[in-house]
Design a protein around this motif. Structure first.
Motif, PDB file in Angstrom:
ATOM      1  N   VAL A  16      -3.873   6.303  14.119  1.00 34.98           N
ATOM      2  CA  VAL A  16      -3.954   6.176  12.663  1.00 34.98           C
ATOM      3  C   VAL A  16      -3.524   4.761  12.283  1.00 34.98           C
ATOM      4  N   LEU A  17      -4.294   4.123  11.411  1.00 40.81           N
ATOM      5  CA  LEU A  17      -4.013   2.753  10.999  1.00 40.81           C
ATOM      6  C   LEU A  17      -3.246   2.732   9.680  1.00 40.81           C
ATOM      7  N   LEU A  18      -2.194   1.893   9.606  1.00 37.52           N
ATOM      8  CA  LEU A  18      -1.468   1.675   8.359  1.00 37.52           C
ATOM      9  C   LEU A  18      -1.977   0.378   7.746  1.00 37.52           C
ATOM     10  N   VAL A  19      -2.583   0.491   6.566  1.00 42.72           N
ATOM     11  CA  VAL A  19      -3.120  -0.655   5.837  1.00 42.72           C
ATOM     12  C   VAL A  19      -2.383  -0.709   4.498  1.00 42.72           C
ATOM     13  N   PRO A  20      -1.324  -1.525   4.397  1.00 41.99           N
ATOM     14  CA  PRO A  20      -0.494  -1.543   3.188  1.00 41.99           C
ATOM     15  C   PRO A  20      -1.249  -1.868   1.904  1.00 41.99           C
ATOM     16  N   SER A  21      -2.356  -2.578   1.993  1.00 42.36           N
ATOM     17  CA  SER A  21      -3.095  -2.939   0.780  1.00 42.36           C
ATOM     18  C   SER A  21      -3.894  -1.769   0.204  1.00 42.36           C
ATOM     19  N   PHE A  22      -4.033  -0.679   0.944  1.00 40.47           N
ATOM     20  CA  PHE A  22      -4.752   0.491   0.432  1.00 40.47           C
ATOM     21  C   PHE A  22      -3.850   1.278  -0.507  1.00 40.47           C
ATOM     22  N   SER A  23      -4.382   1.660  -1.652  1.00 46.25           N
ATOM     23  CA  SER A  23      -3.619   2.437  -2.628  1.00 46.25           C
ATOM     24  C   SER A  23      -3.687   3.935  -2.344  1.00 46.25           C
ATOM     25  N   TYR A  24      -4.657   4.355  -1.540  1.00 45.93           N
ATOM     26  CA  TYR A  24      -4.865   5.771  -1.255  1.00 45.93           C
ATOM     27  C   TYR A  24      -4.945   5.984   0.245  1.00 45.93           C
ATOM     28  N   ASN A  25      -4.730   7.221   0.672  1.00 43.78           N
ATOM     29  CA  ASN A  25      -4.933   7.581   2.075  1.00 43.78           C
ATOM     30  C   ASN A  25      -6.405   7.855   2.295  1.00 43.78           C
ATOM     31  N   HIS A  26      -6.933   7.353   3.387  1.00 48.07           N
ATOM     32  CA  HIS A  26      -8.338   7.557   3.736  1.00 48.07           C
ATOM     33  C   HIS A  26      -8.412   8.258   5.085  1.00 48.07           C
ATOM     34  N   LEU A  27      -9.391   9.105   5.233  1.00 44.57           N
ATOM     35  CA  LEU A  27      -9.559   9.849   6.472  1.00 44.57           C
ATOM     36  C   LEU A  27     -11.014   9.744   6.905  1.00 44.57           C
ATOM     37  N   SER A  28     -11.232   9.322   8.127  1.00 42.52           N
ATOM     38  CA  SER A  28     -12.584   9.237   8.661  1.00 42.52           C
ATOM     39  C   SER A  28     -13.008  10.624   9.124  1.00 42.52           C
ATOM     40  N   THR A  29     -13.902  11.246   8.377  1.00 38.04           N
ATOM     41  CA  THR A  29     -14.333  12.595   8.737  1.00 38.04           C
ATOM     42  C   THR A  29     -15.117  12.593  10.042  1.00 38.04           C
ATOM     43  N   SER A  30     -15.862  11.544  10.321  1.00 36.15           N
ATOM     44  CA  SER A  30     -16.622  11.507  11.576  1.00 36.15           C
ATOM     45  C   SER A  30     -15.678  11.413  12.771  1.00 36.15           C
ATOM     46  N   LYS A  31     -14.618  10.617  12.680  1.00 30.31           N
ATOM     47  CA  LYS A  31     -13.653  10.539  13.783  1.00 30.31           C
ATOM     48  C   LYS A  31     -12.925  11.861  13.949  1.00 30.31           C
ATOM     49  N   LEU A  32     -12.630  12.517  12.853  1.00 29.95           N
ATOM     50  CA  LEU A  32     -11.934  13.798  12.903  1.00 29.95           C
ATOM     51  C   LEU A  32     -12.801  14.871  13.555  1.00 29.95           C
TER      52      LEU A  32
END
Length: 66
Positions: free
Chosen positions: A28-44
């Motif tokens: 899982v990548l931590l990207v501090p500039s993102f305001s929301y959590n994102h989830l890659s459905t294809s990777k999941l």
């Protein structure tokens, strides 16, 4: 990390996140500039152990290994 719009975002940490007691996401990548959590459905879902069903405003994850 390059985003779909061609811009770059800085990844500061890589780790794991436990969604439920038996479902853990790895790399899982931590990207501090993102305001929301994102989830890659294809990777999941490409992991082969999780099924994803989206119905309107509902989302269901099913562990296929049990």
């Amino acid at each position: 990390m390059q985003l779909p719009n061609g811009t770059n975002a800085q990844v500061t940490h890589i780790g794991q996140v436990r969604l439920f007691h038996h479902i853990t996401l790895h790399n899982v990548l931590l990207v501090p500039s993102f305001s929301y959590n994102h989830l890659s459905t294809s990777k999941l879902t490409n992991s082969g152990v999780i099924s994803l069903v989206v119905l309107g405003n509902l989302c269901f994850l099913q562990d296929l290994s049990k």
